[in-house]
Design a protein around this motif. Structure first.
Motif, PDB file in Angstrom:
ATOM      1  N   TRP A  14      -5.771   6.934 -55.476  1.00  7.20           N
ATOM      2  CA  TRP A  14      -5.097   7.783 -54.497  1.00  7.20           C
ATOM      3  C   TRP A  14      -4.219   6.953 -53.565  1.00  7.20           C
ATOM      4  CZ3 TRP A  14      -2.780  11.746 -52.849  1.00  7.20           C
ATOM      5  CH2 TRP A  14      -2.552  11.942 -51.491  1.00  7.20           C
ATOM      6  N   HIS A  15      -4.721   5.803 -53.117  1.00  3.99           N
ATOM      7  CA  HIS A  15      -3.945   4.965 -52.198  1.00  3.99           C
ATOM      8  C   HIS A  15      -2.662   4.471 -52.866  1.00  3.99           C
ATOM      9  CE1 HIS A  15      -6.926   5.325 -49.204  1.00  3.99           C
ATOM     10  NE2 HIS A  15      -7.805   4.473 -49.711  1.00  3.99           N
ATOM     11  N   ARG A  35     -15.257  10.681 -46.996  1.00  3.71           N
ATOM     12  CA  ARG A  35     -14.113   9.995 -47.609  1.00  3.71           C
ATOM     13  C   ARG A  35     -13.586  10.788 -48.804  1.00  3.71           C
ATOM     14  NH1 ARG A  35     -16.494   4.741 -49.507  1.00  3.71           N
ATOM     15  NH2 ARG A  35     -14.358   4.164 -50.097  1.00  3.71           N
ATOM     16  N   ASP A  36     -14.500  11.307 -49.590  1.00  2.97           N
ATOM     17  CA  ASP A  36     -14.142  12.133 -50.745  1.00  2.97           C
ATOM     18  C   ASP A  36     -13.382  13.375 -50.287  1.00  2.97           C
ATOM     19  OD1 ASP A  36     -14.555  14.396 -52.650  1.00  2.97           O
ATOM     20  OD2 ASP A  36     -15.711  12.941 -53.808  1.00  2.97           O
ATOM     21  N   LYS A  72      -6.232  15.990 -48.193  1.00  2.00           N
ATOM     22  CA  LYS A  72      -4.869  15.444 -48.190  1.00  2.00           C
ATOM     23  C   LYS A  72      -4.110  15.900 -49.425  1.00  2.00           C
ATOM     24  CE  LYS A  72      -5.739  11.179 -45.552  1.00  2.00           C
ATOM     25  NZ  LYS A  72      -5.731   9.695 -45.617  1.00  2.00           N
ATOM     26  N   THR A 103      -9.874  12.965 -48.735  1.00  2.00           N
ATOM     27  CA  THR A 103      -8.854  12.732 -49.763  1.00  2.00           C
ATOM     28  C   THR A 103      -8.472  14.035 -50.446  1.00  2.00           C
ATOM     29  OG1 THR A 103      -9.725  10.506 -50.128  1.00  2.00           O
ATOM     30  CG2 THR A 103      -8.288  11.405 -51.832  1.00  2.00           C
ATOM     31  N   GLU A 123      -8.052  14.357 -57.931  1.00  2.00           N
ATOM     32  CA  GLU A 123      -8.805  15.436 -57.281  1.00  2.00           C
ATOM     33  C   GLU A 123      -9.884  16.006 -58.199  1.00  2.00           C
ATOM     34  OE1 GLU A 123      -7.893  19.766 -55.153  1.00  2.00           O
ATOM     35  OE2 GLU A 123      -6.551  18.979 -56.705  1.00  2.00           O
ATOM     36  N   GLY A 129      -6.459  15.029 -43.403  1.00  2.00           N
ATOM     37  CA  GLY A 129      -7.592  15.195 -44.303  1.00  2.00           C
ATOM     38  C   GLY A 129      -8.882  15.553 -43.607  1.00  2.00           C
ATOM     39  N   LEU A 153     -10.412   6.374 -54.979  1.00  2.00           N
ATOM     40  CA  LEU A 153      -9.620   6.258 -53.752  1.00  2.00           C
ATOM     41  C   LEU A 153      -8.545   5.184 -53.895  1.00  2.00           C
ATOM     42  CD1 LEU A 153     -12.178   6.745 -50.838  1.00  2.00           C
ATOM     43  CD2 LEU A 153     -10.895   8.419 -52.170  1.00  2.00           C
ATOM     44  N   GLU A 194      -0.391   7.378 -52.679  1.00  2.00           N
ATOM     45  CA  GLU A 194      -0.013   7.545 -51.271  1.00  2.00           C
ATOM     46  C   GLU A 194       1.026   6.510 -50.843  1.00  2.00           C
ATOM     47  OE1 GLU A 194      -2.768   8.366 -47.345  1.00  2.00           O
ATOM     48  OE2 GLU A 194      -3.311   6.732 -48.693  1.00  2.00           O
TER      49      GLU A 194
END
Length: 260
Positions: free
Chosen positions: A226-227, A119-120, A126, A123, A165, A254, A223, A230
Motif C-alpha cells: 500500500w505504501h 493499522r489494517d 484510505k 488502510t 484491500e 483513514g 502495508l 501511496e
C-alpha cells in the motif's frame, strides 16, 4: 501514567455504523448522559477499540479494546470549560488466581493486536475513500467527454488498491455470520485471535504469540504494498490530473473519530 485509556462524549457522533440485525436487542451506549440531575455511566474497563471501517459488518462481533490492567486510574470530566478529576481503582476479581506478570503478558499481546487491527482498518478506509474520489472524478470526466487517460489511470490504480484491500478486509460480508459464505480476511483473523487471547484470565499461549507474529508479518507485507501505491502510483495519477487542470485526489486519514 498520564496516557489516554478511553474517552467518551455526551455528543452523539453522526457516523456510519454496522447495520442492526436485531433491533430489539439492548445495546451498550457510548454516549455520556448529561441531564441536569444525577447521572450514571458504566465504563466497560476496556481501552479504546480499534479503528472501525464505516458501515463495515464483522462476521461475528464488533472488535473491542483490551481489558485494562489492575491499578489506579484517573477519571477526568470536562464540562462547561472546566475539568474535574478523581482517582479510581481497578482490582482483580478475588476469585481469580493470576499473577500480575501473566496479566501484563495478556494485556501486551491484546494491545498489539488492537493496534494491528487499527493499522489494517485505517488502510482500508484510505483505499475506500480514495476509490470514491476516483469514481466521482471518472464520472465527471465521462460526462465532460475528456480525460480518457486519467480515467484509465484511475482504473489501474483502483485495481492495485483492490488487490491489497481484498486481503486486508472481507468487503462481501453483509451479515454477522456471513463468514459461512466468505472466508475471514486478515482483520477478522486478528479480531478472532484477540478474543482467544482474552477468553481466560491467564497468560497467552505460545501458539497465540506465534499466530500474532504470522498475522503481523502478513500485515506488514500488505502495508508495504500500500505504501508503494501511496508514494508512487497516487502521485503519478495526481501529476496526470494536474496537467489537465483538474483538482487532485486527497488521501483520507483513514482514522475514525473515536481513534483520533
Amino acid at each position: 501514567k498520564g496516557k489516554l485509556v478511553r474517552k467518551y462524549s455526551n455528543i452523539k457522533e453522526e457516523k456510519d455504523e454496522q447495520p442492526k440485525e436485531w433491533p430489539d436487542q439492548a445495546e451498550e451506549s457510548d454516549k455520556l448522559p448529561a441531564k441536569a440531575e444525577m447521572n450514571r455511566f458504566a465504563w466497560d474497563l476496556r481501552y479504546q477499540p480499534p479503528t472501525k471501517v464505516p458501515t463495515g459488518v464483522n462476521s461475528d462481533w464488533q472488535p473491542d479494546g483490551p481489558w485494562v490492567l489492575p491499578g489506579t486510574y484517573t477519571v477526568k470530566l470536562t464540562v462547561a470549560g472546566k475539568s474535574y478529576t478523581a482517582p479510581i481503582d481497578v482490582k482483580v476479581d478475588p476469585r481469580v488466581k493470576i499473577s500480575n506478570a501473566d496479566l501484563e503478558k495478556q494485556f501486551d499481546l491484546a494491545l498489539k493486536i488492537r493496534d494491528a487491527v487499527s493499522r489494517d482498518h485505517e488502510t482500508v478506509n484510505k483505499i475506500q475513500g480514495l476509490r470514491d474520489q476516483i469514481k466521482s472524478l471518472s464520472k465527471r470526466l465521462k460526462e465532460q467527454k475528456r480525460g480518457d487517460d486519467v480515467i484509465k489511470a484511475g482504473e489501474e490504480l483502483d485495481k492495485k488498491m483492490t488487490a491489497v484491500e481484498d486481503e486486508l478486509y472481507q468487503s462481501k460480508v453483509t451479515a454477522s455470520e456471513d463468514n459461512l459464505n466468505y472466508p475471514d480476511m486478515l482483520d477478522q483473523q486478528l479480531i478472532s485471535l484477540a478474543s482467544n487471547v482474552e477468553s481466560a484470565d491467564s497468560a497467552p499461549t505460545a501458539q497465540a504469540g506465534e499466530r500474532f507474529a504470522e498475522l503481523n508479518k502478513q500485515l506488514d507485507g500488505l502495508l508495504a504494498k500500500w505504501h508503494e501505491i501511496e508514494s508512487k502510483d497516487l502521485p503519478a495519477l495526481n501529476s496526470l490530473i494536474r496537467k489537465q487542470d483538474i483538482p487532485a485526489l486527497i488521501l483520507p486519514s483513514g482514522k475514525d473519530s473515536a481513534s483520533e
